[in-house]
Enzyme design. Structure first.
Site, short mmCIF file in Angstrom:
data_model
loop_
_atom_site.label_atom_id
_atom_site.label_comp_id
_atom_site.label_asym_id
_atom_site.label_seq_id
_atom_site.Cartn_x
_atom_site.Cartn_y
_atom_site.Cartn_z
N GLY A 24 65.69 17.98 20.99
CA GLY A 24 66.22 18.78 19.90
C GLY A 24 67.53 19.44 20.31
O GLY A 24 67.74 19.73 21.49
N SER A 25 68.40 19.69 19.34
CA SER A 25 69.64 20.40 19.63
C SER A 25 69.36 21.90 19.72
O SER A 25 68.26 22.37 19.46
CB SER A 25 70.69 20.11 18.56
OG SER A 25 71.06 18.75 18.63
N GLY A 26 70.39 22.66 20.12
CA GLY A 26 70.24 24.10 20.28
C GLY A 26 70.10 24.51 21.73
O GLY A 26 69.98 25.70 22.03
N HIS A 27 70.09 23.51 22.63
CA HIS A 27 69.96 23.79 24.07
C HIS A 27 71.25 23.48 24.82
O HIS A 27 71.24 23.33 26.03
CB HIS A 27 68.83 22.94 24.66
CG HIS A 27 67.53 23.08 23.95
ND1 HIS A 27 66.90 24.29 23.82
CD2 HIS A 27 66.75 22.17 23.31
CE1 HIS A 27 65.77 24.11 23.14
NE2 HIS A 27 65.67 22.84 22.81
N LYS A 59 61.73 15.43 28.31
CA LYS A 59 61.11 16.75 28.48
C LYS A 59 59.73 16.72 27.81
O LYS A 59 59.56 16.13 26.74
CB LYS A 59 61.98 17.84 27.83
CG LYS A 59 63.38 17.96 28.45
CD LYS A 59 64.09 19.27 28.10
CE LYS A 59 64.29 19.51 26.61
NZ LYS A 59 65.08 18.47 25.92
N ASP A 96 59.01 14.52 21.48
CA ASP A 96 59.90 13.76 22.38
C ASP A 96 59.13 12.66 23.11
O ASP A 96 59.61 11.54 23.24
CB ASP A 96 60.54 14.69 23.42
CG ASP A 96 61.49 15.71 22.82
OD1 ASP A 96 61.27 16.12 21.66
OD2 ASP A 96 62.45 16.11 23.50
N HIS A 150 62.27 27.08 23.05
CA HIS A 150 62.40 27.20 21.59
C HIS A 150 61.95 28.58 21.13
O HIS A 150 61.91 28.85 19.93
CB HIS A 150 61.54 26.16 20.88
CG HIS A 150 61.75 24.78 21.39
ND1 HIS A 150 60.96 24.23 22.38
CD2 HIS A 150 62.67 23.86 21.07
CE1 HIS A 150 61.41 23.00 22.64
NE2 HIS A 150 62.43 22.77 21.86
#
Lengths: 328, 328
Positions: free
Chosen positions: B51-54, B102, B107, B216
């Site tokens: 996921g994006s945001g990392h 991860k 995922d 998250h």
């Protein structure tokens, strides 16, 4: 306000202890309060400094190809002349020392005094004043324009010139040329919090932003309503373009002020690239990330430098510092 | 909640457009949603994603010495098998592809499906599951332990092994060894805000912190009261040490979760160095900064890897990516 600190009064010292542990190749003088890489015989040395809270500026830029020393003041407080003098002496390699000074009254006065004291001791000192922020003339801590993101460009390119063996006058000339060709504009979405006070430095409403904010949270041009990244980038670039028409090859930095996620900085960068393309300028080099911050302030600043082939060569020259470790 | 975006639904696309503009040496496929450096004939390729945001994880780690491709999902949402398959095919240089995954349920399932589909097409695919977070067993999105900061270490050292010409089994073995030797623990001071919802992902009181938080914002071990950087570092390192006794040479990352000033991360690093020294471990390599973030969450994570001389060589090997551009 929650902060990852031990004691509000000891933040700078604790951070310097951590910085020293993380960077064993650098010298961290806790007593005289400077970070250095020692003298390099025959090379012009660059010394900068300013209040802390803007990390990685300046300590993160000490190393090969950039600064020789940095003097961190307390958070948002100018370092003192003694610090600057000690750093200047510590890194002088016999070819003189260039002070890179952001235009804040305290920094200017203190660096001036340090330069005079160093001169009394027989050292050759020149200084470059960085005043790239187009947002406002005069501000809380400044007469004239503030020095912001352009400082990173000055330190990189003047540092590269020094590394190549340029003499003090030539290194200072590069620094002044880079400053003359650089313009910045910052936008705050939230306020920062100085550890010693534990309170926000200013108040912003839930939908308000500060257009033209300074790196300490100083007032900008106007309090605006939150809008899109594209509109905000447009306001910043219009202000820069009005002051210095943008065309030809440009170096662009989209800089996070400390509390903005990197994914948002890329959204801003997309808008900046679109705007510049639409105005006939070509981005040939860029930085996207946190380089000159304002503690945990959310927001960003945009800095543009009009490049020449000579400056691009200096930008591309090798650099090895905690925060910048590459050639472009 | 104010964010530097154009449209909550278009954040990932806009950020990828900006990332592409800022990194013209990389290929950003907006349709299939992957970032790559293309195939390198005869070299094992590494593909990761999540996921994006990392950010900068994972796209910021695509380049020489690290990843060959990254698949960004929507914010905090797994990428889909088609993306992973397209990226895997795009970078296969004939020596096989390693998926670095991860440990989050989405995922894991999606990479598994992509690996099967790639296998059907005649590609050799192995995978390494990263599950370094000692905070909790099982969590909101995970069966078993979560994968966090150790991912950066796995991508760096397995990437270096691939660059040196190791075969797929050997590169996978390095990745598994690094994961086995890495442990992480995160602490949140504030919540993050997903752009699509515009609301904090969880609630934390003015003096509360989440000990063992996930990347998250998933719950950790316990909700604690804010205390000093030294005490917080102690809680994190005690948890890691209980799980994997720390001694000998270690690589340490003090990672900002997105909203914490760098000056605070150095304060934490000082505490971490003090703790480790007191427990007989020697920090031989370190990273201090934002490497695996959680949007604008304030807080940090600490990752420790027990090193061997061979792993240190891989850590020191050259790397040239948007986020990591040096050898140590």
């Amino acid at each position: 306000m929650k902060k990852l600190i031990n004691d509000p009064e000891g933040v700078l010292n604790d951070a310097l202890v951590g910085f020293a542990a993380a960077n064993p190749d650098l010298i961290v003088n806790l007593e005289d309060r400077y970070i250095s890489r020692g003298p390099t015989a025959g090379k012009v040395s660059l010394v900068s400094g300013g209040g802390s809270g803007h990390e990685p500026l300046h300590g993160g830029f000490v190393g090969y190809g950039m600064l020789d020393a940095a003097c961190p003041g307390e958070v948002f407080t100018s370092p003192v002349p003694d610090q600057m003098l000690a750093a200047t002496k510590a890194v002088d390699g016999g070819a003189g020392v260039l002070h890179v000074v952001k235009n804040y009254t305290g920094d200017v006065l203190n660096f001036q005094m340090a330069a005079e004291l160093a001169g009394d001791d027989g050292l050759q000192v020149e200084s470059v004043l960085v005043n790239d922020d187009v947002a406002v003339e005069n501000s809380t801590y400044t007469a004239g324009r503030r020095g912001t993101g352009g400082t990173v460009f000055v330190e990189k390119m003047a540092g590269a010139a020094a590394e190549r063996g340029a003499d003090l006058a030539a290194v200072a000339a590069v620094g002044r040329e880079v400053n003359d060709r650089s313009r910045s504009f910052g936008v705050a979405l939230t306020a920062n919090v100085i550890p010693a006070t534990g309170k926000p430095g200013f108040e912003l409403g839930d939908t308000e932003i500060e257009l033209g904010v300074g790196i300490h949270g100083e007032p900008g041009r106007t309090r605006g309503q939150m809008s899109t990244a594209r509109e905000i980038a447009g306001v910043a670039l219009d202000a820069i373009h009005t002051d210095m028409p943008l065309s030809g090859d440009v170096l662009v930095m989209v800089n996070g002020l400390g509390g903005t996620p990197l994914i948002e900085l890329y959204v801003v960068y997309a808008a900046v690239a679109e705007w510049l393309e639409g105005h006939g300028a070509t981005i040939t080099r860029n930085l996207v990330g946190n380089y000159i911050t304002s503690l945990e302030m959310a927001g960003c600043s945009i800095t543009v430098a009009r490049m020449t082939p000579d400056l691009t060569e200096l930008w591309d020259a090798p650099v090895q510092t905690p925060a910048l470790r590459w050639g472009r």
